[in-house]
Design an enzyme around this catalytic site. Structure first.
Site, PDB file in Angstrom:
ATOM      1  N   SER A 144       3.336  -4.321  -2.116  1.00 16.88           N
ATOM      2  CA  SER A 144       3.923  -3.031  -2.505  1.00 16.88           C
ATOM      3  C   SER A 144       5.439  -3.153  -2.540  1.00 16.88           C
ATOM      4  O   SER A 144       6.022  -3.932  -1.769  1.00 16.88           O
ATOM      5  CB  SER A 144       3.541  -1.952  -1.484  1.00 16.88           C
ATOM      6  OG  SER A 144       4.301  -0.776  -1.711  1.00 16.88           O
ATOM      7  N   TYR A 157       2.494   0.495   6.954  1.00 18.97           N
ATOM      8  CA  TYR A 157       2.242   0.023   5.586  1.00 18.97           C
ATOM      9  C   TYR A 157       3.247  -1.053   5.193  1.00 18.97           C
ATOM     10  O   TYR A 157       2.871  -2.125   4.716  1.00 18.97           O
ATOM     11  CB  TYR A 157       2.335   1.223   4.645  1.00 18.97           C
ATOM     12  CG  TYR A 157       1.957   0.956   3.202  1.00 18.97           C
ATOM     13  CD1 TYR A 157       0.624   0.798   2.827  1.00 18.97           C
ATOM     14  CD2 TYR A 157       2.927   0.894   2.210  1.00 18.97           C
ATOM     15  CE1 TYR A 157       0.275   0.586   1.493  1.00 18.97           C
ATOM     16  CE2 TYR A 157       2.592   0.686   0.891  1.00 18.97           C
ATOM     17  CZ  TYR A 157       1.270   0.535   0.528  1.00 18.97           C
ATOM     18  OH  TYR A 157       0.927   0.324  -0.790  1.00 18.97           O
TER      19      TYR A 157
END
Ligand SMILES: NC(=O)c1ccc[n+]([C@@H]2O[C@H](COP(=O)([O-])OP(=O)(O)OC[C@H]3O[C@@H](n4cnc5c(N)ncnc54)[C@H](O)[C@@H]3O)[C@@H](O)[C@H]2O)c1
Length: 251
Positions: A144, A157
């Site tokens: 990401s 995350y």
């Protein structure tokens, strides 16, 4: 230029999700056979059905990636259905609440680690020997843009995605001699249900995309990068990250 993945066999995790499904469809259009993996039976089956309906080959395998049994079932399916394994794409993600570490319960942290980091470890532990036996292949871990530019409440995350960047580099080092390449693909904000669901309307989601184009990326734009990394077109790329974020990380 269809046929860039002809003769290849791919396991795609998170295949029922927005980006995972787009990857499966793009891979099928390029000639790959697919093992579509997801914890969600309905969405995994729908992706496999969509692949078959456009003339591709696909099976759906349902299971929790955090369990080693899922990994062995996925690899066994690739061998039994399609005779081997050349590509692994890890697109699955388990989400936690957006909280700073001071507020995130250990159980939520651990559950995301189990799915998002131990999951790919287990899958690759079973997949790599089969890839080696077939002469090599390509590993694509979906990371990401937030690994580089975290947003509030996303320590879990950003750190797990950052670990995937390091994991790909380490895999590249360990398995280059066996003709296995390993890279990450880092999407920016992408217009699928996971992202759009966080906003009251699609227009507002695009307005808040924080890209240089004033819009979200599409799952197909991410899938195009995955095709490139999986195919021989990227034959001199390993241990690196393909960032497809519409300029999100420039500002
Ligand atoms: N959508 C975005 O804006 C965006 C941005 C950057 C990175 N990403 C990354 O791209 C990847 C795909 O994201 P997406 O938008 O398609 O998400 P998604 O939520 O649509 O798909 C994720 C899939 O993973 C599956 N899954 C969750 N836990 C699992 C488990 N334990 N075992 C097996 N499957 C499990 C879910 O059922 C779901 O189908 C993810 O790794 C995500 O972190 C997405």
């Amino acid at each position: 230029m269809p046929g860039r993945l002809r003769g290849k066999v791919a396991i795609v995790t998170g295949a029922g999700g927005g980006i995972g499904r787009a990857v499966c469809l793009a891979f099928a259009d390029e000639g790959a056979a697919l093992v579509c993996s997801d914890i969600n039976r309905e969405s995994a089956g729908e992706t496999a059905a969509q692949v078959r309906s456009r003339g591709g080959r696909a099976v759906a395998i349902v299971g929790d990636l955090a369990r080693e049994q899922t990994a062995s079932e996925l690899v066994a399916a690739a061998r039994a259905e399609f005779g081997g394994l050349t590509i692994v794409v890890n697109s699955a993600v388990r989400d936690a609440r957006y909280l700073p570490v001071t507020e995130l319960p250990l159980a939520e942290w651990q559950a995301t680690i189990d799915a998002n980091l131990t999951g790919p470890f287990l899958l690759l532990k079973h997949a790599i020997p089969v890839m080696i036996a077939g002469g090599g292949g390509s590993i694509v871990l979906i990371a990401s843009q937030l690994a580089r530019a975290p947003k509030p409440g996303r320590a879990w995350y950003a750190s797990q995605k950052g670990a995937l960047l390091s994991l790909a580099k380490a895999l590249a080092v360990d398995h280059a001699a066996q003709n296995i390449r390993a890279n990450t693909l880092s999407p920016g904000p992408t217009a699928d249900q996971r992202f759009l669901g966080q906003w009251p309307s699609e227009a507002e989601a695009h307005r808040n995309a924080a890209t240089l184009f004033g819009r979200l990326g599409t799952p197909a734009e991410m899938a195009a990068g995955a095709v490139f990394l999986a195919s021989d077109e990227s034959s001199f790329m390993t241990g690196t990250d393909l960032l497809i974020d519409g300029g999100y990380t420039t500002v």
